[in-house]
Write an enzyme that holds these catalytic residues in place. Structure first.
Site, PDB file in Angstrom:
ATOM      1  CG  HIS A 181     -59.512 -29.727 -24.494  1.00 48.32           C
ATOM      2  ND1 HIS A 181     -59.174 -30.012 -23.108  1.00 48.32           N
ATOM      3  CD2 HIS A 181     -60.684 -30.434 -24.467  1.00 48.32           C
ATOM      4  CE1 HIS A 181     -60.003 -30.866 -22.570  1.00 48.32           C
ATOM      5  NE2 HIS A 181     -60.938 -30.977 -23.332  1.00 48.32           N
TER       6      HIS A 181
ATOM      7  CG  ASP B 117     -54.449 -28.626 -15.726  1.00 52.74           C
ATOM      8  OD1 ASP B 117     -53.849 -29.664 -15.324  1.00 52.74           O
ATOM      9  OD2 ASP B 117     -55.035 -28.556 -16.855  1.00 52.74           O
ATOM     10  CG  HIS B 118     -56.407 -29.966 -12.581  1.00 44.84           C
ATOM     11  ND1 HIS B 118     -56.391 -31.295 -12.779  1.00 44.84           N
ATOM     12  CD2 HIS B 118     -56.717 -29.634 -13.729  1.00 44.84           C
ATOM     13  CE1 HIS B 118     -56.802 -31.641 -13.837  1.00 44.84           C
ATOM     14  NE2 HIS B 118     -57.066 -30.484 -14.677  1.00 44.84           N
TER      15      HIS B 118
ATOM     16  CB  SER C 281     -58.257 -28.081 -17.891  1.00 45.99           C
ATOM     17  OG  SER C 281     -58.132 -29.277 -17.100  1.00 45.99           O
TER      18      SER C 281
ATOM     19  CD  GLU D  76     -53.396 -29.709 -22.852  1.00 41.63           C
ATOM     20  OE1 GLU D  76     -54.325 -29.857 -21.893  1.00 41.63           O
ATOM     21  OE2 GLU D  76     -53.616 -29.684 -23.813  1.00 41.63           O
TER      22      GLU D  76
ATOM     23  CG  HIS E 206     -61.181 -36.699 -16.359  1.00 43.39           C
ATOM     24  ND1 HIS E 206     -61.763 -36.252 -14.887  1.00 43.39           N
ATOM     25  CD2 HIS E 206     -60.776 -35.750 -16.575  1.00 43.39           C
ATOM     26  CE1 HIS E 206     -61.498 -34.927 -14.907  1.00 43.39           C
ATOM     27  NE2 HIS E 206     -60.807 -34.579 -15.892  1.00 43.39           N
TER      28      HIS E 206
ATOM     29  CB  THR F 100     -54.482 -26.639 -21.776  1.00 43.39           C
ATOM     30  OG1 THR F 100     -54.700 -27.249 -20.364  1.00 43.39           O
ATOM     31  CG2 THR F 100     -53.148 -26.375 -21.670  1.00 43.39           C
TER      32      THR F 100
ATOM     33  CG  HIS G 266     -59.955 -31.910 -12.181  1.00 45.72           C
ATOM     34  ND1 HIS G 266     -60.215 -30.693 -12.602  1.00 45.72           N
ATOM     35  CD2 HIS G 266     -59.688 -32.719 -13.145  1.00 45.72           C
ATOM     36  CE1 HIS G 266     -60.046 -31.004 -14.040  1.00 45.72           C
ATOM     37  NE2 HIS G 266     -59.908 -32.140 -14.147  1.00 45.72           N
TER      38      HIS G 266
ATOM     39  CG  ASP H 247     -55.187 -31.135 -18.515  1.00 43.75           C
ATOM     40  OD1 ASP H 247     -55.682 -31.455 -17.443  1.00 43.75           O
ATOM     41  OD2 ASP H 247     -55.611 -30.247 -19.263  1.00 43.75           O
TER      42      ASP H 247
END
Length: 521
Positions: A161, A367-368, A100, A321, A330, A163, A443, A50
């Site tokens: 969460h 994912d990003h 996400s 994950e 973050h 994902t 992100h 992630d």
């Protein structure tokens, strides 16, 4: 923890022969890769880092190499060794820079979706319960389960969460973790919280491991590991104990519930049909802060998951994950993020040891990305968490190689940028400087890498939409809507015809592991 800086250029690298010989070896590997693996994939494994953008992959490579006593730049991650690499476009249907939830719907359900929604199409509107019905989309985990395979989810975040939830839930709001987080009108309209959907939508998921205990228990019920800590108490308003319900339902079916490392590692995988492991009230600790005695590592969870799932002769689908890479970024805590990425790479290596590319398609992606970067003309072998070799020619102050485009690391001292040489920038929770002040770093919008190996891994090539990933994986395994190319026994109609020499070479390569000679051959 400071990493040793390598200052001396290896003598071997001064010779052109070193680089020429290395290139020739790589060329031979590339030529062998052209004998494409067109077998049917019995097993499917998706590793999702992630927030693991390309800069994160590169920095994690350097870190892992330095942790192994090398300068780092020349090191190879386990994912680096995968023969095929492509790029994935990560935008959501309504967002240039994605979140996400919408991305998880893409790479799990094969359909691009709106930001903040999981397991529903773009026709569903975030937080509007009445747009859920009729817009649900199913995931590759369900396709695999319907095809008779065992399925599993392993994450370092809460199991409900963004994902993991896209694998089993249909929710117009990723934050509806339990009924406690849902608006009354959504509950009255019949929408279900994500924790409840975990146990009801696909009731027999074979392996579930992660955090999120508080969302499974009645309000104010004490957490088993943190009794008396109010913020970790159960939060469910409906009074349901979802864990106990699972235990009661699975007690005669070889089901086991565990909540710490000792319990997990004491299990006999051969005698475990179903496994529910919830190792934290919310997310699992960062790997740098993990209690090695009581908290399992991602690698340990992955190993147990694979050994349990391998009990099914029809094969399995496993979603893994490394979720807290994203959290570290973050928070502006690059060290936490990169150590999380290194741990996920260890788990990738372990999965590779426990399986074979002959019948297992493994995909590693993100994912990003994030607005994380490192630069500053650092010298070879410079610790990845170190300073650039010069000071700014504007404010005459030093700066770390790692920086963020935005985030909580923005700080002024006396109206000017902080002098990082006055702080411990190698500390685990140091927040790297950012250009724009934000409580939470954002992100990034660039493409992310997709690494693949195993049956039909070569289909993941070029620059593709993110939702392409599960379609390839389903095609390789003859599940879901992609089965026309398969013959009646679940075998791909088109298998490669190897020469006898190529066949021997392929088998030999399958039996060889960089660290081990595998006993199965």
């Amino acid at each position: 923890m400071f990493l040793k800086t390598v200052k001396i250029l290896p003598e071997t690298e001064k010779s052109p022969a070193f680089w020429n010989d290395r290139a020739q070896e790589t060329l031979k590997e590339a030529l062998n890769t052209q004998v494409l693996n067109k077998n049917t994939a019995k097993n499917l494994i998706l590793f999702l880092g992630d927030g693991m953008g390309v800069p994160t992959v590169t920095a994690a490579r350097i870190l892992k190499g330095q942790l192994n006593g090398q300068s780092g730049e020349e090191y190879q991650l386990e994912m680096d060794k995968f023969p095929f690499v492509s790029l994935s476009k990560t935008y959501n249907t309504d967002a240039q820079v994605p979140d996400s939830a919408g991305t998880a719907t893409a790479y799990l359900c094969g359909v691009k979706a709106n930001e903040g929604t999981v397991g529903v199409s773009a026709a569903a509107v975030r937080s509007q319960c009445n747009t859920t019905k009729g817009n649900e989309v199913t995931s590759i985990l369900k396709w695999a389960k319907d095809a008779g395979k065992s399925v599993g989810i392993v994450t370092t975040t809460r199991i409900n969460h963004a994902t993991p939830s896209a694998a089993y839930a249909h929710s117009v709001d990723r934050d509806w973790y339990s009924d406690n987080e849902m608006p009354s009108e959504a509950l009255q309209a019949g929408c279900k919280d994500i924790a409840r959907q975990l146990f009801e939508n696909i009731p027999n998921i074979d392996v579930i491991m992660g955090g999120g205990r508080k969302y499974m228990f009645p309000k104010n019920m004490s957490d088993v590991d943190y009794p008396g800590v109010a913020k970790y108490n159960g939060v469910r308003n409906d009074g349901r104990n979802l864990v106990q319900e699972w235990i009661d339902r699975m007690k005669d079916q070889g089901g086991h519930y565990v909540w710490n490392k000792q319990q997990l590692l004491s299990l006999n995988p051969k005698k475990t049909n179903y496994l529910l492991g919830l190792f934290g009230p919310v997310d699992l600790p960062y790997d740098l802060e993990r209690n090695a005695d009581s908290d399992p590592s991602l690698t340990q969870m992955v190993e147990v998951a694979i050994r349990v799932l391998q009990n099914n002769p029809n094969g399995f689908y496993l979603l893994v994950e490394g979720g807290r890479i994203d959290h570290g970024h973050h928070e502006g805590k690059a060290k936490q993020a990169l150590y999380e990425a290194v741990e996920m790479d260890r788990a990738i290596g372990r999965a590779g040891f426990l399986t074979t590319t002959h019948d297992t398609l493994t995909v590693v992606t993100a994912d990003h990305s994030h607005v994380f970067t490192f630069g500053g003309y650092t010298r070879r072998g410079n610790t990845i968490f170190g300073l650039a070799p010069m000071v700014s020619d504007v404010d005459q102050k030093p700066f770390t190689s790692i920086l963020y485009g935005n985030g909580p690391g923005y700080k002024l001292v006396g109206g000017a940028r902080e002098n990082v040489s006055t702080v411990d920038f190698a500390e685990n929770n140091y927040k790297a400087q950012s250009a724009v002040p934000l409580t939470s770093e954002t992100h990034g919008g660039e493409d992310v890498a997709v690494f693949s190996k195993g049956p039909l891994a070569h289909l993941l090539h070029g620059v593709r939409e993110q939702n392409f990933i599960p379609h390839v994986m389903a095609y390789a395994a003859c599940i879901g809507q992609n089965r026309k190319h398969c013959v009646s026994g679940g075998t791909a109609a088109l298998r490669p015809v190897f020469s006898s020499m190529a066949a021997v070479l392929t088998v030999t390569l399958l039996c060889f592991d960089i660290f081990h000679i595998q006993s199965r051959c």
